[in-house]
Structure formats: C-alpha cells, structure tokens
Enzyme design. Sequence first.
Site, PDB file in Angstrom:
ATOM      1  CG  HIS A   1     -13.433  10.525  29.716  1.00 51.63           C
ATOM      2  ND1 HIS A   1     -14.022   9.297  29.870  1.00 51.63           N
ATOM      3  CD2 HIS A   1     -12.233  10.304  29.137  1.00 51.63           C
ATOM      4  CE1 HIS A   1     -13.204   8.357  29.412  1.00 51.63           C
ATOM      5  NE2 HIS A   1     -12.114   8.945  28.946  1.00 51.63           N
TER       6      HIS A   1
ATOM      7  CB  CYS B   1     -13.486   7.755  25.972  1.00 48.80           C
ATOM      8  SG  CYS B   1     -11.744   7.973  25.612  1.00 48.80           S
TER       9      CYS B   1
ATOM     10  CD  GLU C   1     -16.899  10.231  31.785  1.00 49.06           C
ATOM     11  OE1 GLU C   1     -17.347  10.772  30.752  1.00 49.06           O
ATOM     12  OE2 GLU C   1     -16.063   9.306  31.756  1.00 49.06           O
TER      13      GLU C   1
END
Length: 541
Positions: A516, A387, A518
């Site tokens: 994102h 990001c 993650e």
Amino acid sequence: MEKIKKYIFVVGGVMSSVGKGVASASIGKILQSKGYRVANIKCDMYVNIDAGTIRPAEHGEVFVGEDGVEADQDLGNYERFTDKICARDNYITTGQVYQEVIRRERNLEYGGEDVEVVPDIPNEIIRRIKLCQKKNRSEITIIEFGGTVGEYQLVLFLEAARMMKAKDPDNVFTLMVSYLPTPELLGEQKSKPTQFAIRTLNSAGIIPDLILCRASNPLSDSIKQTISTVCSLSKDRIISAPDVYSIYDVPVNFEKENFSKVVLETIGLKAREKNMEDWEKFSRRIKNISKEITVAIVGKYFNFKSCRDTYISVIESINHASWHFNLKPNILWLDAEKYEKDKNRLKELDKVDGIIIPGGFGNRGAEGMILAAKYARENKIPYFGLCLGMQILTIEFARYILKTEDADSTELNPKTANPVICTMEDQKNKIKNREYGGTMRLGAYPAKLCKDSLSYKAYNRESISERHRHRYEFNNDYRDILEKNGLRIAGINPNRNLVEIVEIKNHPFMVGVQFHPEFKSRPLKPHPLFKDFIMAAKNKS
Ligand code: GLN
C-alpha cells in the site's frame, strides 16, 4: 534541565465528522513548526482491539503503520501532516484498555485489590498515553478522542483527561472542536449547540482552554463574544475554523488566529523557531492550479455519498502527485459491480486519464474490477493496482493473455484449478481457525526492484520498503509462464521470494503492487509510484 512533557487533549462537540482528525494533525504540524517534538495519539471508543475488523465503508480506511498496526484513518492524517511515523502506541481503543486491565487482574498484578472501572480503566488510558510520550520522546503529545462529548462511551476517556489535568494542571491543555450550524432559513451561525457541548464537557469536570469552531464561514466578532461570555473563555481562545479549499490550509488558518501563541503561552512554552513557510507556499500554490487530470478509482466500498473516508490515503496520494505536476485532480469513484451487469459501461473509462484499483476484500465487485483492468490494458490507459488491484491485474493477464480462463485468486474462488493468486502458507491455519484479528501479513517489508522496470525508474533505487496488509499472494508456480508471456516481475521480497510488484510490458503504465504505497505519500513528498502514474496519465490526456 527538566524534560518538557505537555499534553493536549482534543475533544469533539456537537457532532462528528467535522474534521477533528485534521485539526489534531494540524496542531501537531503547527507545534512541530515551532520547534517542538510532537506525537499524536488517537483514542477510539469502540471495544474492537483495532480497526482491522471494521467495515471500511462505515468507519473509513484502515490505516497501516510501519509496525503493522491496523488503525483508525486519523493516524494517516497525523503522518501526512507531521511526517512522523505512527505505530501501535499512537492508537488506543477501549478494547485494548480493558484487555490489558483484565490480563493484569488474571496475573494477580493488582495485589489482591478489587479492580474498579474507575480509576483502573482511566489509569490504564493514562499509562498508555505516557508510554506513547516516552517512546516518541515527545515534548507535546496531542491526544484526540473519537466521537463527541455526551456519548456515554467517552466518559472513561474524559475521566482520564480530567485526572491528568487535576494532577498536573500546568502541563495539560484541553480544547474542543465544535461545530456552528448555519440554518438556511436564518442565514446566520448559531452557537447554542456549542454552548451545550461545553456545558456537557464541564459536567465531566473539564473546563476547556480553547474552542476550535468549525463552520462554513469564519466566525463573526459578535458570535465569538457570545461564546466567550457563556463559556468563560477570552475571545482569543475562540478560534475560527471555516471550510477550506484543501485540508492543508487548516494549520495556516489556525495560525492566522494566533493559535500557537495562545496554546504555547498557556502551557508555559515559547516558540523555538518558525518554519511553516514551505507548507504555506504549498497551500497557496495548489489553489491556483486549474489544469485538470481525471483519475478513476474503481472500487466497491461506496456506501456513502462520498468515498473520501474509505479511500482517504489513496485520494490524498493522487492529490499530492497531481499537485506536484501542477494538475488539479478530478477523482471519479466508479463502482466495479456495474461493469459485471453491463460491459458497455466500461466505455466511461475512455474519458479518464488513469485508473486505480485500490485494496479490498472478498469477491463482490472483483469480476468488474477484472473487466476494468482488461479495458485499461487493451486501451493503454494508465493503471495502478494497489494490493487487491495487483492481484486483479495478475488474474486478468492470466485469463486473457495466457488464455487460462479459470485463473483466479483462492480468496475469490477457493476451488479454482488455476490459483494465480493463492493463500499465503502461514495464513491457511489462521483462516481455518477464524483467527482474523491482526493476523494478516502486516506492516513494512523490504523489496528488491528489478533494474529494467518502471518501478525502479520511479523509485530510482533498488531496495525499497513498503507497508502490507493481505492474506493472499502471487503464486510462484505461475511465475515463469506469466513472465514468458509479457508480465514483468518488478519487485521481490528478498527473504521470502514473494512477488511484490508486477508490470505489463508494452503499456505506458500498468503496475500492480502487493503493498500500500498510499500510506507513505506526503503533501510535499508525493510517492514515487503515484508520481509516475500521474505523469503517465498526464501524457495520455
Ligand atoms: N484481499 C486481498 C488479500 O487479502 C487484498 C488485500 C488488500 O487489498 N489490502 O490478499
């Protein structure tokens, strides 16, 4: 056949930050492995509508769901453990509850009655819990309360749990996650704080069915006996939860103490299957890994000694991918601001195998991050930008390869003449009117990958979907010139033509993603981009 609808409340005792979220996620995992459909809910006591406006250094990462909910980081634990997608319904705050009750009152939905804190507020909490159960069709719903008993703001949530139990005693189970300190001077575990916490819970009208006892070591038989006597619970309901090597040991450890047997028996269920073998094998395997890989997170939300909570999903994604390659992750937290003061300190990056620039807001530390990105590009250190980290990569490239010295993001410098990262069109009015809550570009969006990119190689497919949380974007006016000079546009949102992934050519791995990744990494299913980033880091070392 009547549908199974069981509810497990998880309440904290003694102190916070002892792993209530991981315990709740583990309970979900265990009961799921017994063949039941589970859902996890997090209740937060704050008046905020969601976690989106809360400072991450104090409250931890803001977790983003597929539907764009900006939630407490515990939803990340739930997803990582149960691999079940969480959404808006899995997250309840005091703010949401009051907002809805007041909205209904204004719409004359209380039929002329006065609206009371009790029972109308607990009733709304219960309605939300049941709504989540319904949407997920969960047979067992695990509801975690943030904070610890004795906190004033928890009262109405405890009241909701008490009311549910009173109405439906066979289907509601309550457990407390407590903490037993071992004062250095004495060298033995003390159970008194737990005893007091249980009494406090009792005074809210709740008798717990089980206590999970967090402590550095397993509980001795005699201390279990003491807690059992004082708290009126049989000894098999006092479960040891000692410190663990990794959080993924927690469900395995609970089961060693027959956790699911006690819970299922109490709520009148039988185990349907037993399938935690993969997980057990995994938790055993990672303990024996010795070869290290060093990954630096260059960020700025470093208020505490540990940054674990702020970057928890990033850290876990690094862990998952490293373990996949039988590597032991050594994660360094490097403060970007120090590079602004002293460029020589960038040299510390020589000793790392890979650099991650995670998400972030505002311009503090941004120049330091740009310097770190430059260092990674010039020294061919694998770099993964998440990001903000993608925006930093783009700015760095424009400044030092295109030689556009004032290239910037309008977030960092609203007056820049070269906004390579610009404010998204639909964000302009929102920013102007200070409409900040829940208004970013949030949640899952699709992207199409370009075939000759590192990203395509990692995902091994053309269409992907990832979760977003941002207000600024890659400025398409600079696309041609950046591409001509060696920046690869590797992923595009097909509907809005937004650049979602950029890569640096002639570099082992320098990838920036506007989303994102993650949030979607799982212990047994690492995210493909994290995997390839770690692979590149491994090849460097
Ligand atoms: N601050 C940047 C934006 O809003 C990046 C956001 C993030 O890293 N989540 O676009």
